[in-house]
Every structure is written in structure tokens, then in C-alpha cells.
Design a protein around this motif. Structure first.
Motif, PDB file in Angstrom:
ATOM      1  N   ALA A  18       2.240   1.397  -2.999  1.00  0.00           N
ATOM      2  CA  ALA A  18       1.410   2.442  -4.243  1.00  0.00           C
ATOM      3  C   ALA A  18       1.124   4.030  -3.832  1.00  0.00           C
ATOM      4  O   ALA A  18       1.045   4.527  -5.267  1.00  0.00           O
ATOM      5  CB  ALA A  18       0.713   0.918  -4.481  1.00  0.00           C
ATOM      6  N   MET A  19       0.699   3.757  -2.979  1.00  0.00           N
ATOM      7  CA  MET A  19       1.173   5.232  -2.612  1.00  0.00           C
ATOM      8  C   MET A  19       2.271   6.740  -3.318  1.00  0.00           C
ATOM      9  O   MET A  19       1.712   7.239  -3.427  1.00  0.00           O
ATOM     10  CB  MET A  19       0.703   5.996  -1.358  1.00  0.00           C
ATOM     11  N   GLN A  50      -0.913  14.721  -1.023  1.00  0.00           N
ATOM     12  CA  GLN A  50      -1.657  13.766   0.051  1.00  0.00           C
ATOM     13  C   GLN A  50      -0.938  13.217  -0.306  1.00  0.00           C
ATOM     14  O   GLN A  50      -1.289  12.435   0.721  1.00  0.00           O
ATOM     15  CB  GLN A  50      -3.099  14.086  -0.398  1.00  0.00           C
ATOM     16  N   TRP A  51      -0.701  12.086  -1.573  1.00  0.00           N
ATOM     17  CA  TRP A  51       0.127  10.903  -1.384  1.00  0.00           C
ATOM     18  C   TRP A  51       0.617  10.478  -0.540  1.00  0.00           C
ATOM     19  O   TRP A  51       0.766   9.329  -0.032  1.00  0.00           O
ATOM     20  CB  TRP A  51      -0.282  10.533  -2.608  1.00  0.00           C
ATOM     21  N   PHE A  89      -0.146  10.264   2.781  1.00  0.00           N
ATOM     22  CA  PHE A  89      -0.863   8.966   3.265  1.00  0.00           C
ATOM     23  C   PHE A  89      -0.342   7.775   3.314  1.00  0.00           C
ATOM     24  O   PHE A  89      -0.440   6.679   4.620  1.00  0.00           O
ATOM     25  CB  PHE A  89      -1.727   8.848   2.311  1.00  0.00           C
ATOM     26  N   ALA A  90       1.074   7.823   3.026  1.00  0.00           N
ATOM     27  CA  ALA A  90       2.139   6.910   2.747  1.00  0.00           C
ATOM     28  C   ALA A  90       3.111   6.759   3.899  1.00  0.00           C
ATOM     29  O   ALA A  90       2.896   5.820   4.540  1.00  0.00           O
ATOM     30  CB  ALA A  90       3.542   7.052   1.723  1.00  0.00           C
ATOM     31  N   GLN A 113       1.949  11.590  -9.353  1.00  0.00           N
ATOM     32  CA  GLN A 113       1.344  13.203  -9.534  1.00  0.00           C
ATOM     33  C   GLN A 113       2.350  14.526 -10.013  1.00  0.00           C
ATOM     34  O   GLN A 113       1.385  14.957 -10.570  1.00  0.00           O
ATOM     35  CB  GLN A 113       0.575  13.419  -8.221  1.00  0.00           C
ATOM     36  N   ALA A 147       0.756  -1.288  -0.025  1.00  0.00           N
ATOM     37  CA  ALA A 147      -0.346   0.058   0.150  1.00  0.00           C
ATOM     38  C   ALA A 147       1.295   1.155   0.039  1.00  0.00           C
ATOM     39  O   ALA A 147       0.528   2.120  -0.585  1.00  0.00           O
ATOM     40  CB  ALA A 147      -1.294  -0.181   0.915  1.00  0.00           C
ATOM     41  N   VAL A 148       2.164   1.513   1.119  1.00  0.00           N
ATOM     42  CA  VAL A 148       2.969   2.841   0.792  1.00  0.00           C
ATOM     43  C   VAL A 148       3.341   2.565  -0.698  1.00  0.00           C
ATOM     44  O   VAL A 148       3.595   4.604  -1.502  1.00  0.00           O
ATOM     45  CB  VAL A 148       3.872   2.399   1.894  1.00  0.00           C
ATOM     46  N   TYR A 186      -1.702  17.336  -4.684  1.00  0.00           N
ATOM     47  CA  TYR A 186      -2.239  15.702  -4.991  1.00  0.00           C
ATOM     48  C   TYR A 186      -0.521  14.920  -4.974  1.00  0.00           C
ATOM     49  O   TYR A 186      -1.560  13.750  -3.160  1.00  0.00           O
ATOM     50  CB  TYR A 186      -3.212  15.005  -6.544  1.00  0.00           C
ATOM     51  N   LEU A 205       1.850   6.637  -6.612  1.00  0.00           N
ATOM     52  CA  LEU A 205       0.511   8.033  -6.890  1.00  0.00           C
ATOM     53  C   LEU A 205       1.507   9.378  -6.720  1.00  0.00           C
ATOM     54  O   LEU A 205       0.993  10.043  -7.754  1.00  0.00           O
ATOM     55  CB  LEU A 205      -0.312   7.577  -6.403  1.00  0.00           C
ATOM     56  N   GLY A 206       1.829   9.699  -5.968  1.00  0.00           N
ATOM     57  CA  GLY A 206       2.408  10.559  -5.825  1.00  0.00           C
ATOM     58  C   GLY A 206       3.329  11.325  -6.320  1.00  0.00           C
ATOM     59  O   GLY A 206       3.515  12.335  -7.304  1.00  0.00           O
TER      60      GLY A 206
END
Length: 203
Positions: free
Chosen positions: A17-18, A174-175, A178-179, A25, A14-15, A171, A21-22
Motif C-alpha cells: 500500500a505504501m 516519504q511513502w 515508510f515502506a 504521488q 502495508a508495504v 510525499y 501511494l508513493g
């Protein structure tokens, strides 16, 4: 302390992936900034004669279109006047040799009950933009926002880059947040589990 395999694998995935995504972005932000710079430059280039409805790279170019609008009722879409007032813009298809060449933004009105009958012949001059899918018109044609409105309408707002959102760096932050939060929460969960085992050695 041995880390639990499956929960650690899930959190790590999950980390990753985040973070991915960061980074994506951030790449999108660079692309969007280059696009905005290119569109800003297009506004300063010499006007073009619009001859091809699907000619690439004409977004925000000043243009002249030799075409004619057969008599028809205008299509109303939400829009703003050149002074920034909310209202409606009047759109009509302009034909060249019997084929649609461009959609004409003929002008602006304050109310939705002001659809007008338009019949005019070019050349028309103004600034080109691509229509949005939400407008319900032919997205293969440019929209030519006229310098001078037709049929007693007010001038419509000229297209500009201010309407193009560029929130990609926000964004990305934010990612990444979240990570970091996922790592922190998982670390706290592991610490709490370790403390519980230490308090209950027989378990």
C-alpha cells in the motif's frame, strides 16, 4: 526459517500500500507539473472576451468583461497587494443581462474596516482565476483581478502559479521511506525472534 504467516501478510500488505501511494504521488507530481506549465502558458496568450461564466480553460488568462456592478458593499477576503503586502481584497459580483458573469476583485486595502460601496460599469480588464472553496463566494464564477483597482483601492496581487503547491515528489519519497522502514523493522523483529529461539531451544 519459516516466516509467520499472518504478521508477514499484514506487513506485506502495508508495504504494498505504501509503495502504491508513493507511485501515485509521482503520477500526481507529473500531472501537477503539466498543469503549472499550462497555466504559465495561459498568462502569455491573447486576452479573451469573457462571455460565459463557466467557460473552461480560462484560468490565468487575461480577459475583458462587459458587465456592471450594481451599488453594493464589497465582500472582504484576506489577500495581498501587488507589492506583496498582507491585507484584504474587495470582491463584488458583476452582472451581464441581469445575470452574474464574473466576480470582480476591485482592489486591495490594508485594514478590514475599509469595506467600500462599489458601483461601476465595464468593460473591466484583468486576469482570471478560479476562487477557492474557502472564500465563500460563487465558485462557478471566475474572479477577474483588475489591472486598475476601483474606488480608491490599491491594486491586488495578480494570480500566479507560485501559489500552487507541488510537494508530490517529497510525499512519494516519504511513502517509499515508510515502506523501507517497515521492511527493516519487520526484518529486525524476525531476527530477534530467531535469536531468542536459538538461545532457548526448549521453547
Amino acid at each position: 526459517m519459516r516466516l509467520p504467516f499472518l504478521p508477514t501478510l499484514v506487513v506485506a500488505a502495508a508495504v504494498a500500500a505504501m509503495v502504491g501511494l508513493g507511485i501515485w504521488q509521482l503520477q500526481r507530481a507529473d500531472w501537477k507539473e503539466a498543469l503549472i506549465a499550462r497555466l504559465e502558458e495561459a498568462r502569455t496568450l491573447a486576452p479573451v472576451e469573457l462571455e460565459d461564466a463557466e467557460a473552461p480553460g480560462l484560468q490565468y488568462r487575461r480577459a475583458s468583461a462587459h458587465c456592471s456592478i450594481p451599488r453594493s458593499r464589497s465582500q472582504l477576503r484576506g489577500g495581498r497587494s501587488r507589492a506583496g503586502q498582507p491585507g484584504f481584497v474587495h470582491l463584488a459580483s458583476c452582472l451581464s443581462a441581469g445575470r452574474p458573469l464574473v466576480t470582480i476583485d476591485a482592489g486591495w486595502s490594508a485594514g478590514p474596516d475599509a469595506s467600500v460601496a462599489i458601483e461601476a460599469s465595464g468593460p473591466f480588464t484583468g486576469m482570471l482565476r478560479k476562487p477557492g472553496n474557502w472564500e465563500g463566494i460563487d465558485t462557478g464564477l471566475y474572479v477577474l483581478v483588475l489591472d486598475r483597482p476601483l474606488a480608491g483601492l490599491g491594486p491586488s496581487a495578480q494570480p500566479g502559479v507560485d501559489a500552487i503547491p507541488n510537494n508530490h515528489r517529497l510525499y512519494a519519497v516519504q511513502w517509499f521511506f515508510f515502506a523501507a522502514a517497515a521492511i527493516l523493522i519487520y526484518g529486525l523483529a524476525l531476527r530477534r525472534g530467531l535469536q531468542t529461539r536459538q538461545e532457548r531451544p526448549g521453547v
